[in-house]
Design an enzyme around this catalytic site. Sequence first.
Site, PDB file in Angstrom:
ATOM      1  N   GLU A   1      27.081  56.983  24.736  1.00 34.57           N
ATOM      2  CA  GLU A   1      26.890  57.404  23.338  1.00 34.57           C
ATOM      3  C   GLU A   1      27.630  58.719  23.092  1.00 34.57           C
ATOM      4  O   GLU A   1      27.174  59.788  23.490  1.00 34.57           O
ATOM      5  CB  GLU A   1      25.391  57.574  23.045  1.00 34.57           C
ATOM      6  CG  GLU A   1      25.128  58.030  21.617  1.00 34.57           C
ATOM      7  CD  GLU A   1      23.663  58.419  21.381  1.00 34.57           C
ATOM      8  OE1 GLU A   1      22.770  57.922  22.092  1.00 34.57           O
ATOM      9  OE2 GLU A   1      23.439  59.246  20.473  1.00 34.57           O
TER      10      GLU A   1
ATOM     11  N   ARG B   1      29.552  64.783  16.597  1.00 40.81           N
ATOM     12  CA  ARG B   1      29.158  66.155  16.287  1.00 40.81           C
ATOM     13  C   ARG B   1      30.315  67.124  16.401  1.00 40.81           C
ATOM     14  O   ARG B   1      30.147  68.315  16.191  1.00 40.81           O
ATOM     15  CB  ARG B   1      28.066  66.620  17.244  1.00 40.81           C
ATOM     16  CG  ARG B   1      26.772  65.929  16.960  1.00 40.81           C
ATOM     17  CD  ARG B   1      25.685  66.418  17.867  1.00 40.81           C
ATOM     18  NE  ARG B   1      24.701  65.376  17.954  1.00 40.81           N
ATOM     19  CZ  ARG B   1      23.648  65.407  18.737  1.00 40.81           C
ATOM     20  NH1 ARG B   1      23.438  66.443  19.513  1.00 40.81           N
ATOM     21  NH2 ARG B   1      22.800  64.413  18.746  1.00 40.81           N
TER      22      ARG B   1
ATOM     23  N   THR C   1      24.769  60.121  16.505  1.00 43.55           N
ATOM     24  CA  THR C   1      24.739  60.966  15.299  1.00 43.55           C
ATOM     25  C   THR C   1      25.414  60.263  14.112  1.00 43.55           C
ATOM     26  O   THR C   1      26.087  60.900  13.299  1.00 43.55           O
ATOM     27  CB  THR C   1      25.370  62.355  15.560  1.00 43.55           C
ATOM     28  OG1 THR C   1      25.072  62.789  16.895  1.00 43.55           O
ATOM     29  CG2 THR C   1      24.796  63.397  14.602  1.00 43.55           C
TER      30      THR C   1
ATOM     31  N   LYS D   1      15.356  53.963  18.241  1.00 41.20           N
ATOM     32  CA  LYS D   1      15.381  55.216  18.990  1.00 41.20           C
ATOM     33  C   LYS D   1      14.216  56.080  18.475  1.00 41.20           C
ATOM     34  O   LYS D   1      14.050  56.228  17.262  1.00 41.20           O
ATOM     35  CB  LYS D   1      16.718  55.909  18.722  1.00 41.20           C
ATOM     36  CG  LYS D   1      16.767  57.384  19.061  1.00 41.20           C
ATOM     37  CD  LYS D   1      18.176  57.914  18.922  1.00 41.20           C
ATOM     38  CE  LYS D   1      18.181  59.430  18.788  1.00 41.20           C
ATOM     39  NZ  LYS D   1      19.510  60.018  18.994  1.00 41.20           N
TER      40      LYS D   1
END
Length: 212
Positions: free
Chosen positions: A46, A50, A74, A134
Amino acid sequence: MVLKPSLTALQVMHDAPVIPVIVLSDVAHAVPMARALLAGGIRMLEVTLRTPQALECMAAITREVPQAVVGAGTVRTAADAKAAMAAGARFAVSPGYTPMLGQACRELGLPLLPGVATGSEIMQCLEDGFTELKFFPAMQAGGVAMLKAWSGPFADVRFCPTGGVTPNNSAELLALPNVVCVGGSWLVPTDAVSQGDWARVTQLALAARALG
Ligand code: 3PG
């Protein structure tokens, strides 16, 4: 049009006990980092959106490390999902959930692990057909006790707790019947990346793999 994904969120979660949450700010680090995780048996990666370099990092891994399965973390908007997919992402992870994001991922054929922290958010995800979620931020929002409480009313939901998860608390989380895997940034420490200490990343991956 709705595209059929080549992968499901459940397959992403089942691949290893830990999904590494990766922050990269230098494209030169992307490929050696991915190879180091692969060498430790972790292939679902993952890469968080960012940093300005995140998309380029995903593209580099996709191109040069085909055994790895790159996902985007994100992911907050439909535009994020589209950009990530164009860069090679094969799954998406989001810190929260909006129906617009869910619909965009479904239309793109991009498996999504939506982020939830409350019962109402879980219900919104279920309404939109998402049953693998999640739990974020997991340890800050109730950790093991919260997951146990959810196992009653949401017995059909499977979670990937992320946020505050460490090698010390992951075994307890992974032992819960509604937890398939955990997510964490500890596999790819910032200092190991900046020093190019890929052997350490491989060691951390091997240890994470052994949690399962
Ligand atoms: C995330 O980005 O999903 C989490 O912030 C990762 O949390 P951690 O750094 O506590 O593992």
